[in-house]
Design a protein around this motif. Sequence first.
Motif, PDB file in Angstrom:
ATOM      1  N   ILE A 140       0.838  -1.206   0.000  1.00 31.00           N
ATOM      2  CA  ILE A 140       0.000   0.000   0.000  1.00 31.00           C
ATOM      3  C   ILE A 140       0.871   1.254   0.000  1.00 31.00           C
ATOM      4  N   ASP A 141       1.925   1.249   0.819  1.00 28.03           N
ATOM      5  CA  ASP A 141       2.821   2.413   0.886  1.00 28.03           C
ATOM      6  C   ASP A 141       3.495   2.691  -0.461  1.00 28.03           C
ATOM      7  N   LYS A 158       2.815  10.459  -3.135  1.00 26.00           N
ATOM      8  CA  LYS A 158       3.949  11.103  -2.445  1.00 26.00           C
ATOM      9  C   LYS A 158       3.632  12.582  -2.220  1.00 26.00           C
ATOM     10  N   THR A 159       3.968  13.063  -1.043  1.00 23.87           N
ATOM     11  CA  THR A 159       3.805  14.485  -0.734  1.00 23.87           C
ATOM     12  C   THR A 159       5.097  15.193  -1.118  1.00 23.87           C
TER      13      THR A 159
END
Length: 192
Positions: free
Chosen positions: A182-183, A188-189
Amino acid sequence: FFEGSGVDAGQLEEDLYHLWKAACLKFGLGEPSRKHGVVVQDGSLAASYVSKMGDKPWTLADEMAKSNSKKGRRSNRSFWQLIDCYMDENATTQHRNRAKQLIIEYAEATKGRKVLTWTQGLKKRYAVTDMTDEELAAQQEEEAVFIAEIPLDDWRIVVRHRLEAVILDVCLNGRQAVYAVIDAYRPKTPTD
């Protein structure tokens, strides 16, 4: 279901088509198409009948029990695709509202109807015992192993990227593997 070989699939298909045609005509539905009507095949061809699920071929068992995994054809959507649209925060309000209307229509039309029914005598033939919902739930709890809890926002990532089969596969490697998949797909920030 047939035990052993020797069934003439072509003749069975022909016989079933004539029964189906008679029933359609009896109820005023018109004559069904012979080309797209009844198809009788060996169960081994089920994988080519529907698309694959992840990298695992779709089996006859999947065809029988996993209708929730099928996709709508052309511009149509399955019930689960409608749910996905309704839950998709990036969908337009118009699309979400239409999905909601169709979900309600489907629920009203199918309420109280069976999805699967047993052919007469099949349970007896294969010694299948009836169980109540409560007995089935208890059995499931005894056999179930908790691996991971996926919050709704993370589940949206799974659905958006069609990772359901991948998640099931990595469950064998434990909770960290589930979260790692999931990650890997998490947006992405700028600070990442």
